[in-house]
Design an enzyme around this catalytic site. Structure first.
Site, PDB file in Angstrom:
ATOM      1  N   LYS A  88      -5.969   6.845  -1.748  1.00  0.00           N
ATOM      2  CA  LYS A  88      -5.117   5.648  -1.780  1.00  0.00           C
ATOM      3  C   LYS A  88      -4.118   5.717  -2.931  1.00  0.00           C
ATOM      4  O   LYS A  88      -4.415   6.284  -3.974  1.00  0.00           O
ATOM      5  CB  LYS A  88      -5.992   4.401  -1.959  1.00  0.00           C
ATOM      6  N   THR A 101      -4.772  -8.285  -7.120  1.00  0.00           N
ATOM      7  CA  THR A 101      -5.209  -7.166  -6.275  1.00  0.00           C
ATOM      8  C   THR A 101      -6.704  -6.902  -6.455  1.00  0.00           C
ATOM      9  O   THR A 101      -7.179  -5.800  -6.227  1.00  0.00           O
ATOM     10  CB  THR A 101      -4.416  -5.888  -6.613  1.00  0.00           C
ATOM     11  N   GLY A 118     -10.229  -6.392  -5.503  1.00  0.00           N
ATOM     12  CA  GLY A 118     -10.937  -6.126  -4.252  1.00  0.00           C
ATOM     13  C   GLY A 118     -10.115  -5.459  -3.165  1.00  0.00           C
ATOM     14  O   GLY A 118     -10.577  -5.339  -2.027  1.00  0.00           O
ATOM     15  N   THR A 119      -8.927  -4.977  -3.506  1.00  0.00           N
ATOM     16  CA  THR A 119      -8.098  -4.325  -2.475  1.00  0.00           C
ATOM     17  C   THR A 119      -8.804  -3.094  -1.884  1.00  0.00           C
ATOM     18  O   THR A 119      -8.750  -2.871  -0.675  1.00  0.00           O
ATOM     19  CB  THR A 119      -6.727  -3.880  -3.036  1.00  0.00           C
ATOM     20  N   GLY A 120      -9.449  -2.318  -2.766  1.00  0.00           N
ATOM     21  CA  GLY A 120     -10.105  -1.083  -2.301  1.00  0.00           C
ATOM     22  C   GLY A 120     -11.245  -1.386  -1.346  1.00  0.00           C
ATOM     23  O   GLY A 120     -11.372  -0.769  -0.283  1.00  0.00           O
ATOM     24  N   CYS A 121     -12.082  -2.364  -1.718  1.00  0.00           N
ATOM     25  CA  CYS A 121     -13.227  -2.737  -0.871  1.00  0.00           C
ATOM     26  C   CYS A 121     -12.727  -3.238   0.485  1.00  0.00           C
ATOM     27  O   CYS A 121     -13.246  -2.861   1.549  1.00  0.00           O
ATOM     28  CB  CYS A 121     -14.043  -3.855  -1.521  1.00  0.00           C
TER      29      CYS A 121
HETATM   30  N1  LIG Z   1       0.680  -3.757  -4.983  1.00  0.00           N
HETATM   31  C1  LIG Z   1       0.364  -3.279  -3.778  1.00  0.00           C
HETATM   32  N2  LIG Z   1       1.181  -3.449  -2.722  1.00  0.00           N
HETATM   33  C2  LIG Z   1       0.873  -2.968  -1.501  1.00  0.00           C
HETATM   34  N3  LIG Z   1      -0.253  -2.277  -1.248  1.00  0.00           N
HETATM   35  C3  LIG Z   1      -1.120  -2.066  -2.255  1.00  0.00           C
HETATM   36  C4  LIG Z   1      -0.868  -2.552  -3.577  1.00  0.00           C
HETATM   37  N4  LIG Z   1      -1.919  -2.204  -4.382  1.00  0.00           N
HETATM   38  C5  LIG Z   1      -2.791  -1.554  -3.589  1.00  0.00           C
HETATM   39  N5  LIG Z   1      -2.321  -1.438  -2.320  1.00  0.00           N
HETATM   40  C6  LIG Z   1      -2.990  -0.834  -1.163  1.00  0.00           C
HETATM   41  O1  LIG Z   1      -4.305  -1.373  -1.138  1.00  0.00           O
HETATM   42  C7  LIG Z   1      -5.261  -0.394  -0.713  1.00  0.00           C
HETATM   43  C8  LIG Z   1      -6.281  -0.205  -1.813  1.00  0.00           C
HETATM   44  O2  LIG Z   1      -5.738   0.660  -2.783  1.00  0.00           O
HETATM   45  P1  LIG Z   1      -6.110   0.725  -4.322  1.00  0.00           P
HETATM   46  O3  LIG Z   1      -5.618   2.034  -4.808  1.00  0.00           O
HETATM   47  O4  LIG Z   1      -5.636  -0.523  -4.990  1.00  0.00           O
HETATM   48  O5  LIG Z   1      -7.672   0.700  -4.246  1.00  0.00           O
HETATM   49  P2  LIG Z   1      -8.720   0.574  -5.399  1.00  0.00           P
HETATM   50  O6  LIG Z   1      -8.148   0.957  -6.700  1.00  0.00           O
HETATM   51  O7  LIG Z   1      -9.920   1.295  -4.941  1.00  0.00           O
HETATM   52  O8  LIG Z   1      -9.012  -0.962  -5.425  1.00  0.00           O
HETATM   53  P3  LIG Z   1     -10.087  -1.721  -6.352  1.00  0.00           P
HETATM   54  O9  LIG Z   1      -9.382  -2.053  -7.591  1.00  0.00           O
HETATM   55  O10 LIG Z   1     -10.454  -2.873  -5.524  1.00  0.00           O
HETATM   56  O11 LIG Z   1     -11.231  -0.779  -6.601  1.00  0.00           O
HETATM   57  C9  LIG Z   1      -4.425   0.849  -0.393  1.00  0.00           C
HETATM   58  O12 LIG Z   1      -4.079   0.819   0.970  1.00  0.00           O
HETATM   59  C10 LIG Z   1      -3.192   0.677  -1.270  1.00  0.00           C
HETATM   60  O13 LIG Z   1      -2.081   1.390  -0.800  1.00  0.00           O
HETATM   61  C1  LIG Z   2     -19.432  -5.443  -6.763  1.00  0.00           C
HETATM   62  C2  LIG Z   2     -18.127  -4.742  -6.841  1.00  0.00           C
HETATM   63  N1  LIG Z   2     -17.907  -3.696  -6.019  1.00  0.00           N
HETATM   64  C3  LIG Z   2     -16.719  -3.042  -6.064  1.00  0.00           C
HETATM   65  C4  LIG Z   2     -15.736  -3.417  -6.937  1.00  0.00           C
HETATM   66  C5  LIG Z   2     -14.419  -2.641  -7.001  1.00  0.00           C
HETATM   67  O1  LIG Z   2     -13.356  -3.413  -6.738  1.00  0.00           O
HETATM   68  C6  LIG Z   2     -15.991  -4.534  -7.781  1.00  0.00           C
HETATM   69  N2  LIG Z   2     -15.069  -4.977  -8.656  1.00  0.00           N
HETATM   70  N3  LIG Z   2     -17.196  -5.164  -7.696  1.00  0.00           N
END
Ligand SMILES: Nc1ncnc2c1ncn2[C@@H]1O[C@H](COP(=O)(O)OP(=O)(O)OP(=O)(O)O)[C@@H](O)[C@H]1O
Ligand SMILES: Cc1ncc(CO)c(N)n1
Length: 269
Positions: free
Chosen positions: A176, A209, A211-214
């Site tokens: 990502k 943002t 929880g975007t990854g989850c």
């Molecule tokens: N500012 C943004 N605008 C548009 N898309 C975004 C933005 N930030 C993240 N994304 C998208 O959100 C999804 C999650 O990506 P990200 O790299 O933020 O995950 P992450 O770091 O694992 O998240 P978390 O912080 O929840 O662990 C991907 O599809 C990414 O392209």
């Molecule tokens: C419980 C939990 N899982 C995953 C993440 C990553 O976003 C978080 N902040 N908290």
């Protein structure tokens, strides 16, 4: 009632409701999939940070998975925060035991504020036990670096890292681009062992943002539960997370959660 699709999340609880098991279940629900959960740890967490981490015993994790596997079954599984090498090994054994092949591994390591959600020595356990079972892995750039030992700066580096993760036995690698804050696009890379695909959306200027990854990985899991192909599942997940970030809720004093019902609303309108 047509077919009921089911998805299981094995992850930590975020008391603030934006990430972890809460984000997963909201996403499954929004995409029309019945959500089930096996909790690995409880976190005291909000939009400002993580105030406490309380892991569950390996036995508690195993028992929850067993309860689901011996009764309801599932069409797809997602893992998130797994906390320790012992929990990772137990989860891998259960996934093998129940022959769950639609497995999405989100290799959660640290929270946005820098608090560790996975013990450092557990990274090797992820590589050894869980990655060979995964249909999809969804690292962000720092997680891809930790798993490969590479420094990732360019898209070329990302493609090489995806290749390395593929060689560890993962069938589809999604790296990502949320952390790649150069430029005005958020680009995610998918590698299936043969070709690279790019999923690109406009980068939204926001601090909300959490929880975007989850949420993104949960959306992939929900679509896989419906029997969708990985590429199509990633496409839907990308649209889902874009709508969720765009229509953020503006709650809490720090990095607020995304909007898990926005995608559904954009589909209806
Ligand atoms: N500012 C943004 N605008 C548009 N898309 C975004 C933005 N930030 C993240 N994304 C998208 O959100 C999804 C999650 O990506 P990200 O790299 O933020 O995950 P992450 O770091 O694992 O998240 P978390 O912080 O929840 O662990 C991907 O599809 C990414 O392209
Ligand atoms: C419980 C939990 N899982 C995953 C993440 C990553 O976003 C978080 N902040 N908290």
């Amino acid at each position: 009632m047509g077919n009921i699709y089911k998805a299981l999340t094995i992850a930590g609880s975020d008391s603030g409701g934006g990430a972890g098991i809460q984000a997963d279940l909201k996403t499954f629900h929004a995409l029309g999939v019945f959500g089930m959960s096996a909790l690995t740890a409880v976190t005291a967490q909000n939009t400002v940070g993580v105030q406490g981490v309380y892991p569950l015993s390996v036995e508690a994790v195993e028992k929850q998975i067993e309860s689901i596997g011996t009764d309801l079954g599932t069409d797809a599984v997602k893992t998130g925060m797994l906390f320790s090498a012992e929990i990772i090994e137990a989860v891998a054994n259960q996934v093998k035991h129940f022959r769950w092949s639609r497995l999405v591994v989100d290799p959660v390591m640290i929270a946005k504020g820098g608090e560790p959600l996975l013990q450092e020595e557990a990274v090797n356990a992820l590589k050894k036990y869980l990655l060979p079972l995964a249909m999809v892995i969804t690292p962000n750039i720092p997680e891809a670096e930790a798993l490969t030992g590479m420094f990732i700066q360019t898209m070329d580096d990302r493609q090489k890292a995806a290749q390395r993760l593929y060689e560890l036995g993962v069938k589809h690698v999604v790296i990502k681009g949320g952390h790649d804050d150069d430029g005005d696009e958020a680009v995610d890379l998918l590698f299936d062992g043969q070709e690279y695909s790019f999923f690109t959306n406009k980068r939204i200027e926001t601090k909300h943002t959490h929880g975007t990854g989850c949420t993104f990985a949960a959306a992939i899991t929900a679509e896989l539960a419906k029997g969708k192909r990985v590429k199509d599942a990633v496409q839907t997940a990308k649209a889902f997370i874009q709508a969720a970030i765009e229509h953020e809720l503006g709650i809490g004093h720090g990095h607020g959660p995304t909007n898990h019902w926005a995608y559904q609303q954009t589909q209806l309108s």
